[in-house]
Design an enzyme around this catalytic site. Structure first.
Site, PDB file in Angstrom:
ATOM      1  N   HIS A 221       0.816  -1.222   0.000  1.00  0.00           N
ATOM      2  CA  HIS A 221       0.000   0.000   0.000  1.00  0.00           C
ATOM      3  C   HIS A 221       0.845   1.264   0.000  1.00  0.00           C
ATOM      4  CE1 HIS A 221      -2.256   3.322   1.854  1.00  0.00           C
ATOM      5  NE2 HIS A 221      -3.293   2.823   1.200  1.00  0.00           N
ATOM      6  N   ARG A 224       4.271   3.593   4.751  1.00  0.00           N
ATOM      7  CA  ARG A 224       3.749   3.725   6.113  1.00  0.00           C
ATOM      8  C   ARG A 224       2.909   2.511   6.503  1.00  0.00           C
ATOM      9  NH1 ARG A 224       0.434   7.288   3.085  1.00  0.00           N
ATOM     10  NH2 ARG A 224      -1.797   6.789   3.267  1.00  0.00           N
ATOM     11  N   HIS A 250       1.681   3.414  -3.373  1.00  0.00           N
ATOM     12  CA  HIS A 250       1.481   4.837  -3.111  1.00  0.00           C
ATOM     13  C   HIS A 250       2.761   5.390  -2.504  1.00  0.00           C
ATOM     14  CE1 HIS A 250      -3.007   3.778  -2.275  1.00  0.00           C
ATOM     15  NE2 HIS A 250      -2.970   4.418  -3.437  1.00  0.00           N
ATOM     16  N   HIS A 287       1.171   8.570  -7.548  1.00  0.00           N
ATOM     17  CA  HIS A 287       1.168   9.967  -7.095  1.00  0.00           C
ATOM     18  C   HIS A 287       2.587  10.549  -7.147  1.00  0.00           C
ATOM     19  CE1 HIS A 287      -2.959   9.357  -6.092  1.00  0.00           C
ATOM     20  NE2 HIS A 287      -2.698   8.546  -5.089  1.00  0.00           N
ATOM     21  N   ASP A 338      -8.251   6.631  -9.822  1.00  0.00           N
ATOM     22  CA  ASP A 338      -8.103   6.589  -8.366  1.00  0.00           C
ATOM     23  C   ASP A 338      -9.443   6.553  -7.638  1.00  0.00           C
ATOM     24  OD1 ASP A 338      -7.136   6.728  -5.789  1.00  0.00           O
ATOM     25  OD2 ASP A 338      -5.929   8.494  -6.086  1.00  0.00           O
TER      26      ASP A 338
END
Length: 450
Positions: A221, A224, A250, A287, A338
């Protein structure tokens, strides 16, 4: 129009078609029963081919989709209680809480129904393939379904029902923040440990055998949500199935993400990713908005695709990707819808260029050179980058690729043989009134209109 369940047996004749080396007239397009292009020949006579009424461009790959968010689009536009407070005003992070709340009751039937509607909408706008970045794996209470791959299979079924090509990217998500912070209760539907994620991939792998309309990849993902050693384990699990399959992540979407990463390890997110993992053309960095110059150049050198979602990035207040400098570095880009506040590739391309215009105070910022069509250049770039990011032979009208293409037409009757087909593409992107997607063909089958 041919039966949408079967490839066209006689092929098509395009008055104008955009091939890798530019526009050509009277292009004969043929494919085999598997939906693979076998002949793309300019200067052809009609014969028995179906004549297309418009200009033909490659089908557009959508590199980044969270299908369930289609049902949320437009429903998170009310100002929150801290409106006007610069420290607590609405942002990506408050939107994320609204999204988590929406998930509370969503079941597999709902996921499939939303995705089917979404994928049909994509086809109607000119997308012919989608990268589904899928993280809603479990029931609302966090327990796995009886089939742990239940929701993934529902997305595959939705893609098949709609008729769109799909690269399914099951998400590895374990942590609630950098350094292995505990996840929150509202993230429990997303979570895996390395063994459970490997089992999920193994369960899904048979769904992709002998299916040229599908590809399996993965999506850690974010840094983080997947600490370095877990990210490596997820990639290793995929490598055991297909060492060339795509990997999406991401990265650097928000300034807070960059600041948190620096606070944790002293490195920015893209710096950290390149330190812990070999990054190459199988990677799509979604992104990648907030980059240092060194990070921007490193991505361009690596061959990784920057997966840009300008309409969503604008909606969430993410910021502007440094597109002009990145393309000057030789970087590869793709576009995605998105959160699906827009499901229109022309709008994504318009946002991409117009955002740079607002930032620089100049026009035609992303054109390839003097006299070049901005729209055609961007379309070709995102088709190339999208094909790489989705790991499928798409994105070009070329023998051996998939027979995925779009017919654009003008309502004023100039779409068949315009004096300048580039102008029609530019109008579709920058002044779309009167320009429409007349037909979408995927794997040799007409998918829109039905």
């Amino acid at each position: 129009m041919q039966n949408p369940s079967e490839p066209n047996p006689t092929g098509w004749l395009a008055p104008w078609a955009l091939l890798p080396d530019g526009w050509h007239r009277d292009v004969l397009i043929e494919c085999d029963v598997q939906g693979r292009l076998t002949r793309v020949e300019p200067g052809s006579a009609p014969g028995a081919a179906t004549r297309l009424d418009g200009v033909v461009v490659p089908g557009l790959p959508n590199v980044h989709s969270h299908a369930f968010q289609f049902a949320l689009a437009g429903k998170a536009e009310r100002a929150g209680p801290h409106h006007g407070d610069p420290e607590r005003a609405d942002s990506f992070w408050s939107w994320r809480e609204a999204m988590y709340g929406f998930l509370a009751e969503l079941d597999p039937d709902g996921i499939e129904a939303i995705a089917t509607r979404l994928y049909r909408a994509m086809l109607a706008r000119g997308y012919t393939a989608v990268g589904e970045f899928h993280y809603v794996h479990h029931a609302p209470d966090g327990r796995p379904y009886a089939d742990p791959a239940e929701t993934s299979r529902r997305l595959l079924r939705a893609a098949e029902t709609a008729g769109i090509g799909i690269t399914l990217l099951p998400v590895y998500y374990e942590d609630g923040g950098f350094g292995g912070a505990a996840p929150g209760e509202r993230q429990r539907r997303f979570l895996h440990d390395p063994d459970g994620f490997a089992r999920l991939l193994q369960a899904l792998a048979p769904e992709f055998r002998d299916r040229p309309d599908r590809r399996l990849g993965i999506a850690p993902h974010s840094l983080r949500a997947a600490r370095p050693e877990r990210l490596r384990a997820a990639v290793s699990a995929l490598d055991g199935i297909d060492p060339t399959a795509p990997v999406h992540i991401h990265v650097a979407e928000q300034p807070k993400e960059v600041a948190d990463c620096l606070a944790w390890c002293g490195r920015r997110p893209v710096e950290l990713l390149f330190d812990i993992q070999p990054v190459d053309a199988r990677w799509c960095l979604v992104h990648a908005t907030h980059l240092s110059e060194d990070e921007r150049r490193a991505i361009a050198r690596s061959g990784a695709v920057a997966g840009l979602c300008p309409a969503t990035e604008a909606n969430l207040g993410d910021g502007l990707f440094p597109a002009e400098a990145f393309l000057a570095d030789g970087g590869a880009i793709g576009i995605g819808s998105d959160s699906h506040v827009s499901v229109d590739p022309a709008e994504e391309l318009r946002w991409l260029e117009n955002g740079q215009r607002l930032f620089t105070g100049r026009r035609t910022v992303l054109a390839d050179g003097p006299g070049a069509s901005v729209g055609v250049g961007l379309l070709q770039r995102v088709c190339r980058g999208g094909a790489t990011a989705l790991g499928r032979p798409i994105g070009a009208l070329l023998a051996g690729r998939r027979a995925d293409f779009v017919v654009l037409a003008a309502d004023d009757g100039e779409g068949d043989r315009p004096a300048d087909p580039s102008e029609l593409v530019d109008r579709w992107i920058f002044a779309p009134a009167g320009i429409r997607v007349a037909e979408t063909v995927v794997g040799g089958r007409s998918r829109f209109p039905r």
